[in-house]
Design an enzyme around this catalytic site. Sequence first.
Site, PDB file in Angstrom:
ATOM      1  N   GLY A   1      -0.465   5.427   0.239  1.00 25.66           N
ATOM      2  CA  GLY A   1       0.772   5.047  -0.438  1.00 25.66           C
ATOM      3  C   GLY A   1       0.985   3.551  -0.349  1.00 25.66           C
TER       4      GLY A   1
ATOM      5  N   LYS B   1      23.208  18.312   6.045  1.00 19.29           N
ATOM      6  CA  LYS B   1      22.574  17.893   4.790  1.00 19.29           C
ATOM      7  C   LYS B   1      23.375  18.550   3.669  1.00 19.29           C
ATOM      8  CE  LYS B   1      18.612  15.723   3.678  1.00 19.29           C
ATOM      9  NZ  LYS B   1      17.911  14.636   4.331  1.00 19.29           N
TER      10      LYS B   1
HETATM   11  P1  NAD Z   1       8.030   5.273  -2.341  1.00 20.71           P
HETATM   12  O1  NAD Z   1       8.276   6.174  -3.491  1.00 20.71           O
HETATM   13  O2  NAD Z   1       8.506   3.873  -2.393  1.00 20.71           O
HETATM   14  O3  NAD Z   1       6.457   5.213  -2.020  1.00 20.71           O
HETATM   15  C1  NAD Z   1       5.618   6.308  -2.074  1.00 20.71           C
HETATM   16  C2  NAD Z   1       4.308   5.827  -2.698  1.00 20.71           C
HETATM   17  O4  NAD Z   1       3.349   6.875  -2.569  1.00 20.71           O
HETATM   18  C3  NAD Z   1       4.410   5.511  -4.186  1.00 20.71           C
HETATM   19  O5  NAD Z   1       3.906   4.216  -4.432  1.00 20.71           O
HETATM   20  C4  NAD Z   1       3.556   6.592  -4.854  1.00 20.71           C
HETATM   21  O6  NAD Z   1       2.927   6.150  -6.032  1.00 20.71           O
HETATM   22  C5  NAD Z   1       2.552   6.878  -3.757  1.00 20.71           C
HETATM   23  N1  NAD Z   1       1.842   8.158  -3.870  1.00 20.71           N
HETATM   24  C6  NAD Z   1       2.293   9.337  -4.336  1.00 20.71           C
HETATM   25  N2  NAD Z   1       1.330  10.264  -4.265  1.00 20.71           N
HETATM   26  C7  NAD Z   1       0.246   9.661  -3.727  1.00 20.71           C
HETATM   27  C8  NAD Z   1      -1.073  10.093  -3.401  1.00 20.71           C
HETATM   28  N3  NAD Z   1      -1.472  11.329  -3.600  1.00 20.71           N
HETATM   29  N4  NAD Z   1      -1.924   9.184  -2.871  1.00 20.71           N
HETATM   30  C9  NAD Z   1      -1.547   7.902  -2.655  1.00 20.71           C
HETATM   31  N5  NAD Z   1      -0.311   7.448  -2.960  1.00 20.71           N
HETATM   32  C10 NAD Z   1       0.569   8.314  -3.489  1.00 20.71           C
HETATM   33  O7  NAD Z   1       8.627   6.054  -1.071  1.00 20.71           O
HETATM   34  P2  NAD Z   1       8.999   5.480   0.363  1.00 20.71           P
HETATM   35  O8  NAD Z   1      10.441   5.224   0.410  1.00 20.71           O
HETATM   36  O9  NAD Z   1       8.032   4.410   0.712  1.00 20.71           O
HETATM   37  O10 NAD Z   1       8.735   6.777   1.263  1.00 20.71           O
HETATM   38  C11 NAD Z   1       7.425   7.176   1.591  1.00 20.71           C
HETATM   39  C12 NAD Z   1       7.497   8.418   2.497  1.00 20.71           C
HETATM   40  O11 NAD Z   1       8.257   8.113   3.661  1.00 20.71           O
HETATM   41  C13 NAD Z   1       8.178   9.622   1.855  1.00 20.71           C
HETATM   42  O12 NAD Z   1       7.546  10.792   2.332  1.00 20.71           O
HETATM   43  C14 NAD Z   1       9.604   9.560   2.392  1.00 20.71           C
HETATM   44  O13 NAD Z   1      10.209  10.825   2.399  1.00 20.71           O
HETATM   45  C15 NAD Z   1       9.341   9.052   3.799  1.00 20.71           C
HETATM   46  N6  NAD Z   1      10.469   8.356   4.407  1.00 20.71           N
HETATM   47  C16 NAD Z   1      10.974   7.230   3.850  1.00 20.71           C
HETATM   48  C17 NAD Z   1      12.037   6.566   4.459  1.00 20.71           C
HETATM   49  C18 NAD Z   1      12.589   5.295   3.887  1.00 20.71           C
HETATM   50  O14 NAD Z   1      13.333   4.600   4.581  1.00 20.71           O
HETATM   51  N7  NAD Z   1      12.248   4.924   2.665  1.00 20.71           N
HETATM   52  C19 NAD Z   1      12.597   7.086   5.644  1.00 20.71           C
HETATM   53  C20 NAD Z   1      12.046   8.236   6.215  1.00 20.71           C
HETATM   54  C21 NAD Z   1      10.986   8.860   5.596  1.00 20.71           C
END
Ligand code: NAD
Length: 389
Positions: A197, A97
Amino acid sequence: MQSTTVDKSTAKKKDSDFKLFSQLQTYEHEQIVICSEPSVGLKAIIAIHNTTLGPALGGTRMWPYNNEEEAIRDVLRLSRGMTYKAAISGLNLGGGKAVIIGDPRTDKTEELFRAFGRFVDSLGGRYITAEDVGIDVQDMEWVNSETKYVTGIPKSLGGSGDPSPVTAYGVYMGIKACCKKAYDNDSVNGRKIAVQGAGHVSSYLCKLLAEEGAELYISDIYEDKVEELADEVNATVVDPDSIYGLDVDIFSPCALGGIVNDDTIDHFNCDIIAGGANNVLDREDKHGQELMDRGIIYAPDYVINAGGLINVASELEGYNPERAHQKASKIYDTILDILNYSEENDTPTFVSSNILAEKRINNVGRIHRIYSSKSEFSGHVGEMYRGKQ
Ligand code: NAD
């Protein structure tokens, strides 16, 4: 004979040096690289945790850390996590990383990312970078101008683009594996599922769950976002604070980390916690054990959300979305293996996944002692980049 009298400031300095090396030794990191180019304001750290299985792949995070120690701690923790994620996912990749110290809203320039790219290149493929928090596709394009050791670039440049669909598919398969364990039936048809989310991963996941007939409850801090998704998948909108206490079969965290904590743990009213968010357990040891004591099945986050890594890793072979999906479908078997191991050994699931990941690293490491005329890393990276040269 050397003097035994040591100046106090020297002693202090030696003590702090010792802490860095003891950190590296405790968590068994191979290397950290400090990258500095004052003319463009670059302060970056690359951590390579373990390359037993292959070159270290992991994203670059840009963040305004309060101090250098905080940045080093973060990169050490994150790079170690990548070793486990790659190992348990059956990838021939190690863990690494990088962090860039700076504010992603104000400090980004082409020169900064190109300077960083040259440092990545100088490692000759021992470390391959990708996007992480604070980094977007444009930044990776600049890095890519200076090195081929980068993934997560746009589809137009031969990359894999947005990893969320594959992440969501892996989460969906992981949820089905948990259902198999809990109910001896892996269908989500008719299951009540609370999804926290309404972002990228959640949107793709909810569509898959809805298509199979799940009854969905969704929350987000942004009303417009959650209502739009709820309309699309015929779900019920839930207030962000009430989602923990819903009487459901499955709770799927797809927002932030640390949501299983001292304040929330007594509220969960579900059989399974399985979702895409990273670092779901506020304290792995304590809250992992407490979920087990309550009879709640927990799908370890870095296993169930590995679809994103699987997606960028498949760029190295020449990106093919079907193959990425096919690899992500194996998350089903991996989760089931972990749940079975936990049951047989009476261990929390995150402990089981760490044990199984370490087992793979040690077993593959052992066969690497057999001499082969193929150079381990240059050959491997060379092969992976066949399609890109
Ligand atoms: P994103 O930012 O598109 O979505 C996250 C959503 O969570 C947002 O809509 C935000 O408003 C909402 N949110 C924040 N705090 C909240 C709360 N307290 N209650 C309800 N909703 C809340 O992010 P993403 O890409 O969808 O990723 C989501 C999670 O998955 C993160 O933890 C990320 O690290 C993990 N992740 C994502 C990927 C990927 O491919 N995008 C891969 C591995 C892990």
